[in-house]
Design a protein around this motif. Sequence first.
Motif, PDB file in Angstrom:
ATOM      1  N   HIS A   1       9.480   5.383  -4.764  1.00  0.00           N
ATOM      2  CA  HIS A   1       9.084   5.291  -3.360  1.00  0.00           C
ATOM      3  C   HIS A   1       9.999   6.050  -2.412  1.00  0.00           C
ATOM      4  O   HIS A   1       9.594   6.348  -1.289  1.00  0.00           O
TER       5      HIS A   1
ATOM      6  N   ARG B   1      -3.878  -2.297   5.094  1.00  0.00           N
ATOM      7  CA  ARG B   1      -4.191  -2.293   3.654  1.00  0.00           C
ATOM      8  C   ARG B   1      -3.271  -3.248   2.901  1.00  0.00           C
ATOM      9  O   ARG B   1      -3.714  -4.006   2.019  1.00  0.00           O
TER      10      ARG B   1
ATOM     11  N   ALA C   1      -1.350  10.805   4.534  1.00  0.00           N
ATOM     12  CA  ALA C   1      -2.233  11.917   4.867  1.00  0.00           C
ATOM     13  C   ALA C   1      -2.140  12.216   6.358  1.00  0.00           C
ATOM     14  O   ALA C   1      -1.658  11.396   7.145  1.00  0.00           O
TER      15      ALA C   1
ATOM     16  N   PRO D   1       0.446   5.614   0.136  1.00  0.00           N
ATOM     17  CA  PRO D   1      -0.493   6.724   0.320  1.00  0.00           C
ATOM     18  C   PRO D   1      -0.795   7.428  -1.002  1.00  0.00           C
ATOM     19  O   PRO D   1       0.011   7.400  -1.939  1.00  0.00           O
ATOM     20  N   GLU D   2      -1.939   8.074  -1.042  1.00  0.00           N
ATOM     21  CA  GLU D   2      -2.364   8.742  -2.276  1.00  0.00           C
ATOM     22  C   GLU D   2      -1.465   9.916  -2.654  1.00  0.00           C
ATOM     23  O   GLU D   2      -1.232  10.168  -3.833  1.00  0.00           O
ATOM     24  N   ARG D   3      -0.949  10.622  -1.672  1.00  0.00           N
ATOM     25  CA  ARG D   3      -0.175  11.824  -1.967  1.00  0.00           C
ATOM     26  C   ARG D   3       1.196  11.476  -2.524  1.00  0.00           C
ATOM     27  O   ARG D   3       2.005  10.827  -1.857  1.00  0.00           O
ATOM     28  N   VAL D   4       1.443  11.895  -3.753  1.00  0.00           N
ATOM     29  CA  VAL D   4       2.742  11.701  -4.396  1.00  0.00           C
ATOM     30  C   VAL D   4       3.492  13.026  -4.362  1.00  0.00           C
ATOM     31  O   VAL D   4       2.955  14.061  -4.759  1.00  0.00           O
TER      32      VAL D   4
ATOM     33  N   HIS E   1       5.889   8.890  -1.647  1.00  0.00           N
ATOM     34  CA  HIS E   1       4.520   9.054  -1.146  1.00  0.00           C
ATOM     35  C   HIS E   1       4.561   9.477   0.315  1.00  0.00           C
ATOM     36  O   HIS E   1       5.353   8.940   1.100  1.00  0.00           O
TER      37      HIS E   1
ATOM     38  N   TYR F   1       0.843  -1.189   0.000  1.00  0.00           N
ATOM     39  CA  TYR F   1       0.000   0.000   0.000  1.00  0.00           C
ATOM     40  C   TYR F   1       0.877   1.237   0.000  1.00  0.00           C
ATOM     41  O   TYR F   1       1.873   1.309   0.735  1.00  0.00           O
TER      42      TYR F   1
ATOM     43  N   GLU G   1      -3.591   9.591   8.496  1.00  0.00           N
ATOM     44  CA  GLU G   1      -3.233   8.232   8.092  1.00  0.00           C
ATOM     45  C   GLU G   1      -2.082   7.729   8.950  1.00  0.00           C
ATOM     46  O   GLU G   1      -1.094   8.431   9.145  1.00  0.00           O
TER      47      GLU G   1
END
Length: 324
Positions: A279, A59, A48, A15-18, A45, A13, A51
């Motif tokens: 990453h 996840r 949030a 996180p959405e933020r790149v 990444h 998994y 998060e």
Amino acid sequence: MTVRAVPTGIGHYLPERVVPNSEFEKTLDTTDEWIRTRSGIERRHFAAEDETTSQMAVRAAEQALQMARLAPDDIDAVIVATSTPDLTFPSVGTMVQEGLGMTRGFAYDVQAVCAGFIFALANANGMILSGQAERVLVIGAETFSRIMDWEDRATCVLFGDGAGALVLEARTGTGKSDDRGILSVDLNSDGKYRDMLYVDGGVSTSGTAGKLRMQGNPLFRQAVAKLTETADAALAKAHLTGADVDWIVPHQANIRIIQGTAKKMGLPMEKVIVTVQDHGNTSAASIPLALSVGVTEGKIRSGDLLVAEAIGGGLAWGAVVMRW
């Protein structure tokens, strides 16, 4: 017959933020080219604000369980490698238990910084070989963005957040090197190098989480030498050599360390799983993340011989030889 700890499921998994390198140009005296040239990193990444490490671990674990075709209560033990837990205690492992809906088994954390996943694999392997557990969920998960000094351009551009998870199951083998599963483990540490990579806070010192501090050049020299030595030692324990290796799955800290280690092992970069560009350094999460990406992209296939190796604060370092 010999019992082996065999991988049956992998997942990850992010996180959405790149965060691309260019974002750091706004606040630091740095450039995209400077970061890429020195580390190989192009983006990472960040979790949030709401998060947590345990949420990301859950996840990744869900994906691994799905591939292994197992339910949470099929798992006997959960081992989480992390240096950035949600809380001082309880362990992230127990939070993963709750998050997955597990009603049995046991869970705990392992802390060996960037080498954490290797140490967690060694723990899982030992439990399976001893009969303590039949199925173990091994997770590396980190939110290193929480311990960055955002004014230190030498360190804050290097790290990212994420999680990877691996299911290991007890299977019987012949005891030979063509068995699937973990074939050997090599672990090491030396506390005299602790000032090369550490966090300047803690419960019994400052009472704060602290910020990451690193001596880059000395650490680089130690990393290449020690990673090569531990990989060779693990291969020797399995009665194998570099010529038998299909893939190196290294800790994704710095492309120059990865290249230097592969060169010293006499292996081409075409045999190395590299994800550092996407990453950054995700500490204990970097090896399972790279494993999961390698499997997802169809590079790593059943029967391939892998060498996973990592070095982290402590210093702690080690390697695992595994047939996928």
